[in-house]
Scaffold this active site. Sequence first.
Site, PDB file in Angstrom:
ATOM      1  CE  LYS A 197      -3.737   2.239   2.501  1.00 50.04           C
ATOM      2  NZ  LYS A 197      -4.636   2.136   3.661  1.00 50.04           N
ATOM      3  CE  LYS A 249      -6.147   1.851  -0.706  1.00 51.14           C
ATOM      4  NZ  LYS A 249      -6.610   1.954   0.640  1.00 51.14           N
TER       5      LYS A 249
END
Length: 325
Positions: A197, A249
């Site tokens: 992330k 992400k």
Amino acid sequence: MTPPVVRPRRLRTTPALRRMVAETAVRPGQLVLPLFVREGISAPVPVSSMPGVVQHSRSSLLKAAHEAASLGLGGLMLFGIPESKDATGSGGIDPAGILNLAITDVVAEVGDALTVMSDLCLDEFTDHGHCGVLTPDGRVDNDRTLAAYAQMALAQAESGVDMVGPSGMMDGQVGVVRAALDAAEHQDVGILAYSAKYASAFFGPFREAVSSSLIGDRRTYQQDPANALEGVREALLDVEQGADVVMVKPALGYLDVIRRVRDAVTVPVAAYNVSGEYAMVEAAAANGWIDREPAIVEALTSIHRAGADVILTYWAAEAARLLDR
Ligand code: PBG
């Protein structure tokens, strides 16, 4: 000039031929719809930076969940927005906190028709907006945060969740959550780990969606966008600690990371088509600058082609209809 003998265009002649040789197709069952539920509201509140996305009331959330099930989506990812926040994010751990209540509501509504997942992070519940608890000098305290995540995982499991989504990028979070769940006989609750992330500007509209209190940034815990190998390292660590699914992400700016992670692990790989990616297409389409529906399908197809088995996207419900055509 000698005419070419090999003509790739031949396979592009008709829609039927193109359909027949398509290498990639996104299935509605691979899509996960993120949903926001806000405490203390009786009607949905639009998120202005994400046209078409709302903060749900507890009852409108159920309608959205029901619709997602009837469209054959794979799952839901739930985010809670509490009425009040504090320094330790206690609303995320409270069994009567909005997210935990919403999990119970949604599971009762859709049963096994959808995989019900929940964000396992403190940022929606802390008054400073960080994903963990802070040290006296204001840094995010990794190991004290892990203890809070373990409690939050238990609260979500007790509420009936199918999979938790630890998204705070604390070191060791997957192992701690797995151990806490197992010790409480929640062996069957899965973990979708936000593994790679990035500290991304493309989360901007999400901060409005969850009424974030964050000042500053998350660069001491989320990854530097410059690093792909580090994303693979994070994914491998999460697999070692028991992640059932690993996630990259954002998605569109990180297709190379999705591919590298896909090639490095043997668990399913998810990708999160984030709020800023959604907002850019919606804003351009609203201005007549882009053809909205093909852009949505192309974005999701690209993410899948890069290697994502599962895609979290605010377009999930609409895409399920588009892909059906
Ligand atoms: C953190 C979390 C964020 C998103 C999902 N989970 C925000 C952040 O890390 O700042 C972003 C999702 C999006 O932009 O669509 N709980």
